[in-house]
Every structure is written in structure tokens, then in C-alpha cells.
Write an enzyme that holds these catalytic residues in place. Structure first.
Site, PDB file in Angstrom:
ATOM      1  N   ASN A 180       0.881  -1.173   0.000  1.00 10.58           N
ATOM      2  CA  ASN A 180       0.000   0.000   0.000  1.00 10.58           C
ATOM      3  C   ASN A 180       0.912   1.215   0.000  1.00 10.58           C
ATOM      4  OD1 ASN A 180      -1.818   2.044   0.465  1.00 10.58           O
ATOM      5  ND2 ASN A 180      -2.275   1.463   2.586  1.00 10.58           N
ATOM      6  N   TRP A 181       1.064   1.796  -1.177  1.00 16.63           N
ATOM      7  CA  TRP A 181       2.028   2.900  -1.310  1.00 16.63           C
ATOM      8  C   TRP A 181       1.537   4.187  -0.650  1.00 16.63           C
ATOM      9  CZ3 TRP A 181       4.485   2.966  -6.929  1.00 16.63           C
ATOM     10  CH2 TRP A 181       5.188   1.772  -7.122  1.00 16.63           C
ATOM     11  N   LYS A 182       0.231   4.265  -0.390  1.00 14.77           N
ATOM     12  CA  LYS A 182      -0.367   5.492   0.177  1.00 14.77           C
ATOM     13  C   LYS A 182      -0.059   6.683  -0.741  1.00 14.77           C
ATOM     14  CE  LYS A 182      -0.050   3.306   4.628  1.00 14.77           C
ATOM     15  NZ  LYS A 182      -0.010   3.401   6.077  1.00 14.77           N
ATOM     16  N   HIS A 190      -9.539   1.494   4.388  1.00  8.75           N
ATOM     17  CA  HIS A 190      -8.280   1.686   5.123  1.00  8.75           C
ATOM     18  C   HIS A 190      -8.499   2.659   6.284  1.00  8.75           C
ATOM     19  CE1 HIS A 190      -4.185   2.796   6.105  1.00  8.75           C
ATOM     20  NE2 HIS A 190      -3.850   1.641   5.569  1.00  8.75           N
ATOM     21  N   GLU A 236      -6.813   4.992   7.405  1.00  5.52           N
ATOM     22  CA  GLU A 236      -6.529   6.414   7.121  1.00  5.52           C
ATOM     23  C   GLU A 236      -7.718   7.078   6.430  1.00  5.52           C
ATOM     24  OE1 GLU A 236      -2.759   5.703   5.212  1.00  5.52           O
ATOM     25  OE2 GLU A 236      -1.953   5.112   7.162  1.00  5.52           O
ATOM     26  N   GLU A 285      -5.906  -4.702  10.291  1.00  6.13           N
ATOM     27  CA  GLU A 285      -4.879  -3.691  10.540  1.00  6.13           C
ATOM     28  C   GLU A 285      -5.194  -2.922  11.822  1.00  6.13           C
ATOM     29  OE1 GLU A 285      -2.630  -2.623   6.714  1.00  6.13           O
ATOM     30  OE2 GLU A 285      -4.299  -1.253   6.892  1.00  6.13           O
ATOM     31  N   GLY A 312       2.129   2.336  10.646  1.00  2.00           N
ATOM     32  CA  GLY A 312       3.111   3.403  10.484  1.00  2.00           C
ATOM     33  C   GLY A 312       3.774   3.827  11.785  1.00  2.00           C
ATOM     34  N   SER A 322       2.970  -2.112  10.304  1.00  2.00           N
ATOM     35  CA  SER A 322       4.417  -2.200  10.573  1.00  2.00           C
ATOM     36  C   SER A 322       4.993  -3.591  10.312  1.00  2.00           C
ATOM     37  CB  SER A 322       4.734  -1.743  12.009  1.00  2.00           C
ATOM     38  OG  SER A 322       4.348  -0.392  12.189  1.00  2.00           O
ATOM     39  N   GLY A 338       2.688  -1.129   4.253  1.00  2.00           N
ATOM     40  CA  GLY A 338       2.809   0.293   3.937  1.00  2.00           C
ATOM     41  C   GLY A 338       4.265   0.672   3.720  1.00  2.00           C
ATOM     42  N   GLY A 339       4.873   1.203   4.757  1.00  2.00           N
ATOM     43  CA  GLY A 339       6.253   1.723   4.684  1.00  2.00           C
ATOM     44  C   GLY A 339       7.232   0.802   3.966  1.00  2.00           C
TER      45      GLY A 339
END
Ligand code: PGA
Length: 255
Positions: A13-15, A98, A100, A170, A176, A216, A237-238
Site C-alpha cells: 500500500n504505497w499510500k 483503510h 486512514e 490492521e 506506520g 508495521s 505500507g512503509g
């Protein structure tokens, strides 16, 4: 993971990251590293990178997804993108719900349900996110929260359509933050979600459901998390923004 019963999928998930040249370079680096993967490999990228990603992944084993979609087919929804528009491009996956989106953009369980419906109708595979806030975990209501999110989101989804749904647990406090859920915590909630799916449909449908963990997950902790019976992959993500790290997670899921 239990690959006998269900497919393991690692999704990035590149966001809101990467310009088009950056996206092209990252995929170019990633593709050879994951070409022998024994799991599904997906990258979910910003809308502006979809065309680039579709082009750069041609002939590879990497699937491409968007990070959201609207519930209407078209219309007066300034700034939104429909599931049909994504499908027409050749996009196969879409992240819905998601945390966010829920936290910063007013996403609710009801709008998640509407988006899931639209995505399925357009033929997309949905990566459906659920997860509790830290205060909800501390209040001991994690199961109530993720159970409700799962039930509402799957409202109206038929048993046959479940083949086009990947669930992603999640915990919001782990996203994150570098604070991963322990393997036992991830497995416990993933298992609970599976019992919810079994209650809504049946045990066979629940056993066949891919349920990822996200929050994470990285090259170091992936193996332990993926060793859990009910953790069928990850939403990353990251660590998905660095090809060697993402490839290491894919490798952990390929064992
Ligand atoms: P993270 O993000 O891996 O950076 O914690 C996961 C996600 O939001 O899907």
C-alpha cells in the site's frame, strides 16, 4: 498461513507516495526480486501511478490495485474515481476501508459497504481493511469493533463473491508506528475474523478466505507473523516503498 486451504497474498500500500518516474523505478527494481514468488504479489498505488504501474508490471507476476474507489458508477462527485473507471484501465484490486480513510476522510462502515458493492460489481478484487483503535483495544472491545466492521462491510456480499474479497486486519495503533502487533495478537484477531465469516456464510467459506495482517510488517518480523495459521499474507505500507524490503516479505510468504 495455511496454503492448503487458501492463497497467501502480499500487497503493498504505497499510500500518497511516489511520482510516476519514481514508481517506474521502484517496480523495475522489484519485479526481478519477486518473479519466483509462491504467493500473490500486489501493489496498490496512487491513482496517478496506475497507468505507469500497469505498464511496468506487464508480463510480471505483480498485480496492480488502487487505494480507494467511489460507490457510484459516475456522476457529480468531484475528485472521486469510480470502480468502473479503474476496471476499464485494467486495474484488478482496490483497497477499501483503510483506517486512514476512516480517520481523515470520514469513511464509515456504511460507505465501506457501498464501495465494496461497487468494486465487486465492476469485477475488482477488494482488499477490505478492518481494525481497532488503541483505546478500543485497551477497552477490551477489539472483537466487537472488527466484528462489526466485517459484518457491515460484507452486507449484501454473496458467498460466491467472497472469492473476490481479501480481508486485512490492521490494528490502527500498529500502522506506520513501528509498533507491530505480536504474532499471537495478529493471529488471535485474524482467527476471530474467520469465525465471523463462518457465522455469516459457512466454515468452508471462512477457511478459504485470505486474511492478511497489516501494521508495521517488515522484512524482519514478516516470517514470524506469516508463520501464524490465520495470517495469510500482509498489507504493507512503509516497507513496500523499498524493493528489497518488500521482496523479503514476499520471500517470507513464499516458503
Ligand atoms: P505500515 O502501513 O506497514 O506502514 O504500518 C500498513 C498499512 O497502512 O496498510
Amino acid at each position: 498461513m495455511n496454503k492448503k486451504l487458501r492463497k497467501a497474498v502480499i500487497a503493498g500500500n504505497w499510500k500518497m507516495n511516489k511520482t510516476r518516474p519514481e514508481a517506474k523505478a521502484l517496480i523495475g527494481e522489484l519485479a526481478p526480486l519477486v518473479k519466483d514468488a509462491d504467493c500473490g504479489v500486489v501493489i496498490c498505488v496512487p491513482y496517478t501511478n496506475l497507468e505507469t504501474a500497469l505498464e511496468a508490471t506487464k508480463g510480471t507476476n505483480i498485480g496492480v490495485g488502487a487505494e480507494n474507489c467511489h460507490w457510484a458508477e459516475s456522476g457529480a462527485f468531484t475528485g472521486e474515481i469510480s470502480a468502473r473507471m479503474l476496471a476499464e484501465m485494467g486495474v484488478q484490486y482496490v483497497v477499501i476501508g483503510h483506517s486512514e480513510r476512516r480517520q481523515y476522510f470520514g469513511e464509515t462502515d456504511v460507505t465501506v459497504q457501498k464501495r465494496v458493492r461497487a468494486a465487486l460489481d465492476a469485477g475488482l478484487t477488494v482488499i477490505l481493511c478492518v481494525g481497532e483503535l488503541l483505546e478500543q483495544r485497551e477497552a477490551g472491545i477489539t472483537e466487537e469493533i472488527v466484528g462489526m466492521q466485517t459484518k457491515v462491510a460484507l452486507g449484501g456480499v454473496t458467498k460466491e463473491e467472497l472469492a473476490k474479497i481479501i480481508l486485512a486486519y490492521e490494528p490502527v495503533w500498529a500502522i506506520g508506528t513501528g509498533k507491530t502487533a505480536t504474532a499471537a495478537q495478529a493471529n488471535e484477531v485474524n482467527h476471530y475474523i474467520r469465525t465471523v465469516v463462518a457465522g455469516l456464510y459457512d466454515q468452508a467459506a471462512a477457511d478459504a478466505m485470505t486474511i492478511q495482517y497489516g501494521g508495521s510488517m517488515n522484512a524482519k518480523n514478516a516470517e514470524e507473523l506469516l508463520d501464524q495459521e490465520d495470517v495469510d499474507g500482509g498489507l504493507i505500507g512503509g516497507a513496500s516503498l523499498k524493493a528489497p524490503d518488500f521482496a523479503a516479505i514476499v520471500k517470507a510468504a513464499s516458503r
